[in-house]
Motif scaffolding. Structure first.
Motif, PDB file in Angstrom:
ATOM      1  N   GLU A 251      24.723  -1.592  71.994  1.00 20.86           N
ATOM      2  CA  GLU A 251      25.659  -1.998  73.050  1.00 20.86           C
ATOM      3  C   GLU A 251      24.962  -2.792  74.148  1.00 20.86           C
ATOM      4  N   VAL A 252      23.781  -2.328  74.602  1.00 18.19           N
ATOM      5  CA  VAL A 252      23.097  -3.053  75.676  1.00 18.19           C
ATOM      6  C   VAL A 252      22.546  -4.384  75.186  1.00 18.19           C
ATOM      7  N   LEU A 253      22.397  -4.521  73.870  1.00 17.99           N
ATOM      8  CA  LEU A 253      21.975  -5.796  73.299  1.00 17.99           C
ATOM      9  C   LEU A 253      23.146  -6.750  73.116  1.00 17.99           C
ATOM     10  N   GLY A 254      24.337  -6.292  73.496  1.00 15.63           N
ATOM     11  CA  GLY A 254      25.511  -7.140  73.423  1.00 15.63           C
ATOM     12  C   GLY A 254      26.144  -7.228  72.057  1.00 15.63           C
ATOM     13  N   GLN A 255      25.745  -6.329  71.147  1.00 18.22           N
ATOM     14  CA  GLN A 255      26.321  -6.323  69.803  1.00 18.22           C
ATOM     15  C   GLN A 255      26.702  -4.893  69.414  1.00 18.22           C
ATOM     16  N   PRO A 256      27.726  -4.362  70.088  1.00 14.71           N
ATOM     17  CA  PRO A 256      28.124  -2.973  69.788  1.00 14.71           C
ATOM     18  C   PRO A 256      28.526  -2.808  68.327  1.00 14.71           C
ATOM     19  N   LEU A 257      28.230  -1.657  67.789  1.00 13.32           N
ATOM     20  CA  LEU A 257      28.540  -1.369  66.391  1.00 13.32           C
ATOM     21  C   LEU A 257      30.030  -1.074  66.231  1.00 13.32           C
ATOM     22  N   PRO A 258      30.595  -1.329  65.065  1.00 11.25           N
ATOM     23  CA  PRO A 258      32.027  -1.069  64.855  1.00 11.25           C
ATOM     24  C   PRO A 258      32.362   0.405  65.023  1.00 11.25           C
ATOM     25  N   ALA A 259      33.527   0.652  65.596  1.00 12.07           N
ATOM     26  CA  ALA A 259      33.961   2.034  65.792  1.00 12.07           C
ATOM     27  C   ALA A 259      34.444   2.613  64.471  1.00 12.07           C
ATOM     28  N   GLY A 260      34.352   3.909  64.362  1.00 10.70           N
ATOM     29  CA  GLY A 260      34.823   4.587  63.166  1.00 10.70           C
ATOM     30  C   GLY A 260      34.792   6.085  63.366  1.00 10.70           C
ATOM     31  N   GLU A 261      35.740   6.767  62.768  1.00  6.17           N
ATOM     32  CA  GLU A 261      35.773   8.221  62.846  1.00  6.17           C
ATOM     33  C   GLU A 261      34.899   8.774  61.731  1.00  6.17           C
ATOM     34  N   PRO A 262      33.895   9.596  62.061  1.00  7.85           N
ATOM     35  CA  PRO A 262      33.042  10.136  60.997  1.00  7.85           C
ATOM     36  C   PRO A 262      33.855  10.981  60.025  1.00  7.85           C
ATOM     37  N   THR A 263      33.470  10.934  58.757  1.00  2.00           N
ATOM     38  CA  THR A 263      34.218  11.651  57.722  1.00  2.00           C
ATOM     39  C   THR A 263      33.342  12.667  57.000  1.00  2.00           C
ATOM     40  N   PHE A 264      32.330  13.172  57.673  1.00  2.00           N
ATOM     41  CA  PHE A 264      31.432  14.147  57.054  1.00  2.00           C
ATOM     42  C   PHE A 264      32.079  15.535  57.019  1.00  2.00           C
ATOM     43  N   THR A 265      31.671  16.317  56.055  1.00  2.00           N
ATOM     44  CA  THR A 265      32.249  17.658  55.927  1.00  2.00           C
ATOM     45  C   THR A 265      31.832  18.575  57.060  1.00  2.00           C
ATOM     46  N   ASP A 266      30.729  18.235  57.759  1.00  2.00           N
ATOM     47  CA  ASP A 266      30.275  19.071  58.871  1.00  2.00           C
ATOM     48  C   ASP A 266      30.559  18.423  60.227  1.00  2.00           C
ATOM     49  N   ASN A 267      31.645  17.631  60.291  1.00  2.00           N
ATOM     50  CA  ASN A 267      32.021  17.000  61.562  1.00  2.00           C
ATOM     51  C   ASN A 267      32.124  18.011  62.698  1.00  2.00           C
ATOM     52  N   GLY A 268      32.564  19.227  62.372  1.00  2.00           N
ATOM     53  CA  GLY A 268      32.750  20.234  63.403  1.00  2.00           C
ATOM     54  C   GLY A 268      31.468  20.651  64.092  1.00  2.00           C
ATOM     55  N   SER A 269      30.331  20.394  63.471  1.00  2.00           N
ATOM     56  CA  SER A 269      29.050  20.780  64.070  1.00  2.00           C
ATOM     57  C   SER A 269      28.412  19.640  64.860  1.00  2.00           C
ATOM     58  N   ILE A 270      29.052  18.476  64.865  1.00  2.00           N
ATOM     59  CA  ILE A 270      28.547  17.341  65.652  1.00  2.00           C
ATOM     60  C   ILE A 270      28.993  17.513  67.096  1.00  2.00           C
TER      61      ILE A 270
END
Length: 318
Positions: A251-270
């Motif tokens: 982001e500070v380099l002016g090229q933010p990464l694409p947004a996305g909702e993580p789809t991992f099975t352990d999302n609840g632990s993030i």
């Protein structure tokens, strides 16, 4: 007469089936795919397995060894490397291609999907020892300490990162050890200054470190402290922290990464503060999971893993 012949034929087929099971009581499979646990990246053998054994490395870990006749050819589109295993060290035999199993020795066959997801299995010829260290298939004369070499599956990208000038010389060793928060700041600083061609002038200070790379990253807002004016520079880096730093750096380099909702099975632990960044990592391919569709957010992140993902971000910056 026809009924008697039919009965005799049925009896003969049943006997043949019983005899085939008695001859191969430990067979894993017919000629074909070798099972790679928790992976779709199967390998192919040209001979039937004769069963399994086990091998305990010097660090106390016990591994299943898939047994095949000597001379069996093992191949597959995802085959990456073959190493002969000796206790807790290895000797690289080859990269890619097909592997013909020698009469002795225990080998790890590693599969790799687009340099992001790996699985390894142990294989050996039937009858070779599975409890003592095998003789290596080559007689190498290493010129450097093995601890100063990256893992075989990471070597190509680690070397590419070094060649790109985004790995400080102070980090070019002990590749498999967990990175610290300050060390990842050094990588992030090298990436930023290499990509932009200019030195970071912003600074933010902490009471527990005077590390210039920490001050630079904090000055840009890429990293923050842990409270009470401290940074905890020697704290071990974990996967969700690495994801957050990489996302902020883009982001500070002016090229933010694409947004996305993580789809991992352990999302609840993030952690909630890291979930957006983890989604960006997955969507961009800068970071991937740890197998079985898990992200393992609190798992330690090694120096070589930091270098690989920093390189991927650097390459995406164009």
């Amino acid at each position: 007469m026809k009924k008697r012949l039919s009965a005799l034929l049925s009896l003969a087929m049943a006997c043949a089936l019983v005899l085939s099971l008695a001859v191969l009581p430990t067979a894993l499979a017919a000629e074909g795919e070798i099972p790679v646990p928790d992976s779709t990246m199967g390998l192919v053998s040209d001979a039937a397995s004769t069963g399994t054994s086990s091998y305990t490395t010097s660090d106390g870990k016990t591994h299943t060894v898939y047994l095949y006749p000597a001379g069996t050819t093992i191949s597959g589109s995802w085959l990456y490397s073959v190493e002969s295993y000796e206790g807790d060290s290895y000797t690289t035999v080859q990269f890619g291609g097909s592997f013909v199993l020698p009469e002795s020795g225990i080998f790890t066959v590693t599969t790799m999907d687009a340099m992001t997801y790996t699985q390894s299995i142990f294989v050996s010829a039937d009858g070779s020892s599975s409890t003592t260290d095998p003789e290596p298939t080559t007689d190498p004369e290493p010129t450097t300490d093995p601890a100063d070499q990256p893992s075989s599956w990471a070597a190509e990208q680690v070397n590419a990162a070094i060649a790109a000038g985004i790995v400080p010389e102070t980090l070019q060793s002990q590749y498999t050890q967990t990175a610290t928060r300050a060390e990842f700041c050094a990588l992030a600083t090298a990436l930023y200054e290499t990509a932009t061609g200019k030195e970071i002038t912003e600074r933010a200070t902490f009471s527990d470190t005077s590390d210039v790379n920490v001050e630079k990253m904090a000055g840009l807002g890429v990293v923050g402290g842990v409270g009470d004016g401290k940074f905890n520079p020697d704290g071990e880096l974990n996967r969700e922290q690495a994801a957050t730093i990489l996302a902020r750096l883009a982001e500070v380099l002016g090229q933010p990464l694409p947004a996305g909702e993580p789809t991992f099975t352990d999302n609840g632990s993030i952690s909630s503060w890291a979930k957006e960044a983890v989604g960006q990592m997955q969507a961009s391919g800068v970071m991937s999971g740890t197998g079985s569709n898990s992200f393992s957010p609190l798992e330690p992140y090694t120096r070589e893993q930091c270098m690989m993902t920093t390189l991927r971000l650097f390459e995406q910056l164009g």
